[in-house]
Enzyme design. Structure first.
Site, PDB file in Angstrom:
ATOM      1  N   ASP A 287     -29.696-122.759  17.069  1.00  0.00           N
ATOM      2  CA  ASP A 287     -30.389-123.048  18.271  1.00  0.00           C
ATOM      3  C   ASP A 287     -31.440-122.645  18.682  1.00  0.00           C
ATOM      4  OD1 ASP A 287     -30.758-122.986  21.105  1.00  0.00           O
ATOM      5  OD2 ASP A 287     -28.688-123.292  21.518  1.00  0.00           O
TER       6      ASP A 287
ATOM      7  N   HIS B 157     -30.253-127.373  20.402  1.00  0.00           N
ATOM      8  CA  HIS B 157     -29.897-126.941  21.686  1.00  0.00           C
ATOM      9  C   HIS B 157     -29.332-127.986  22.586  1.00  0.00           C
ATOM     10  CE1 HIS B 157     -29.894-124.018  25.037  1.00  0.00           C
ATOM     11  NE2 HIS B 157     -30.428-125.140  25.909  1.00  0.00           N
TER      12      HIS B 157
ATOM     13  N   SER C 158     -26.053-124.519  28.740  1.00  0.00           N
ATOM     14  CA  SER C 158     -27.357-123.400  28.798  1.00  0.00           C
ATOM     15  C   SER C 158     -27.300-122.498  29.909  1.00  0.00           C
ATOM     16  CB  SER C 158     -28.584-124.253  28.927  1.00  0.00           C
ATOM     17  OG  SER C 158     -29.656-123.575  28.383  1.00  0.00           O
TER      18      SER C 158
END
Length: 322
Positions: A264, A292, A140
């Site tokens: 996502d 995610h 991320s």
């Protein structure tokens, strides 16, 4: 490089985008790491970073970058440190400033474009361990930092391989997506953590900002009033424009795997880069049903139930093929 359809088969009992995102955070087992070693790195500006090491000190080094408000307690962290050590690597987790359980010393914190910090850490490891980092994996926010750094460094990136997972390629679009629908739950949770950390740090030192945290209810507001001024940006839009990783991907020259789910919930489908933006060294693997940073497999194998762990080990071994 073409976009590759993943062989990942999602857990049938976790349909949609949100269940595979939430499940590992709530239920994934975090193993004990009795051999874990901690290292504090003193920085030239008077601040510090903390590293956590696991594995054989002489093995190839794989560096792990966590996501927003991540730490050793993130669902992927301890399992991946353990998996890498068992596979014959020396795993190292970088805690971004203020994320190791102790507030950092300076008013500044960390952000999605902190590639200079990553450069400092790779140089420190090379100097202190007498060898360069072999590979880096970023999740991320950490994936955004990694891709930005790789693009900036080009051929000078002194690693062999990289992997980026669930990257917010365009920060403005990610901020807007997280302010919509059910995804606002993630925003609320992360903002609560960020505000708590802000209050704790500035109870120990005067804040250079005049902000009312109670009036900040979105990432864009937080970045406009806190992230941008603390880190030298003129505002949220300037921060998003300069730090979004998608613009750096065409300049990557190190073999890099990007693992991403088409749906996502932290961003829009059109946030993902196109095939035309991918250089020969970058492979974009798209999944269906990974959420995610979730990627829970329908069936477990020797590498466990999480596709990210499997693909990382496969990706690391590719450079050893004759």
């Amino acid at each position: 490089m073409p976009v590759v359809k993943s062989a990942f088969v999602p857990a049938w009992w976790l349909p949609g985008a949100h269940l595979p995102t939430l499940w590992p955070s709530l239920f994934r087992h975090r193993p004990d790491l009795p051999q874990l070693k901690r290292e504090r790195v003193e920085l030239p500006d008077g601040d510090f970073l903390d590293l956590s090491w696991n594995g054989d000190d002489q093995a190839p080094i794989v560096l792990l970058l966590h996501g927003l408000e991540g730490s050793l307690h993130s669902h992927y962290a301890a399992p991946l440190l353990k998996t890498l050590a068992e596979a014959g690597y020396l795993a190292c987790m970088l805690h971004f400033r203020g994320c190791s359980g102790e507030p950092n010393r300076l008013p500044r914190s960390y952000h999605s474009g902190d590639s200079a910090e990553l450069q400092s850490v790779t140089e420190h490891i090379h100097s202190s361990r007498q060898r360069p980092v072999h590979a880096i994996i970023g999740f991320s926010l950490g994936g955004n930092v990694l891709l930005k750094w790789l693009g900036e460094q080009g051929h000078q990136a002194n690693i062999e391989r990289a992997m980026a997972v669930s990257v917010p390629f365009l920060l403005d679009q990610a901020a807007d997506r997280l302010n919509q629908g059910f995804s606002r739950l993630y925003q609320k949770h992360l903002l609560h953590s960020m505000k708590k950390k802000y209050r704790e740090k500035f109870s120990r030192m005067p804040s250079p900002l005049q902000v009312d945290l109670n009036q900040i209810n979105s990432f864009r507001e937080y970045d406009e009033q806190i992230t941008a001024p603390l880190h030298g940006f003129s505002g949220a839009d300037d921060y998003y424009r300069r730090c979004s990783s998608r613009q750096f991907i065409p300049f990557i020259r190190i073999p890099t795997l990007i693992l991403h789910d088409r749906h996502d919930p932290f961003m829009w489908p059109h946030t993902v880069p196109t095939e035309q933006e991918l250089p020969d060294e970058v492979m974009l693997e798209l999944t269906e049903g990974g959420g995610h940073a979730g990627f829970i497999c329908n069936q477990a194998d020797a590498q466990g139930a999480y596709w990210t762990d499997r693909r990382l080990l496969e990706w690391l071994k590719e450079d050893k093929q004759p």
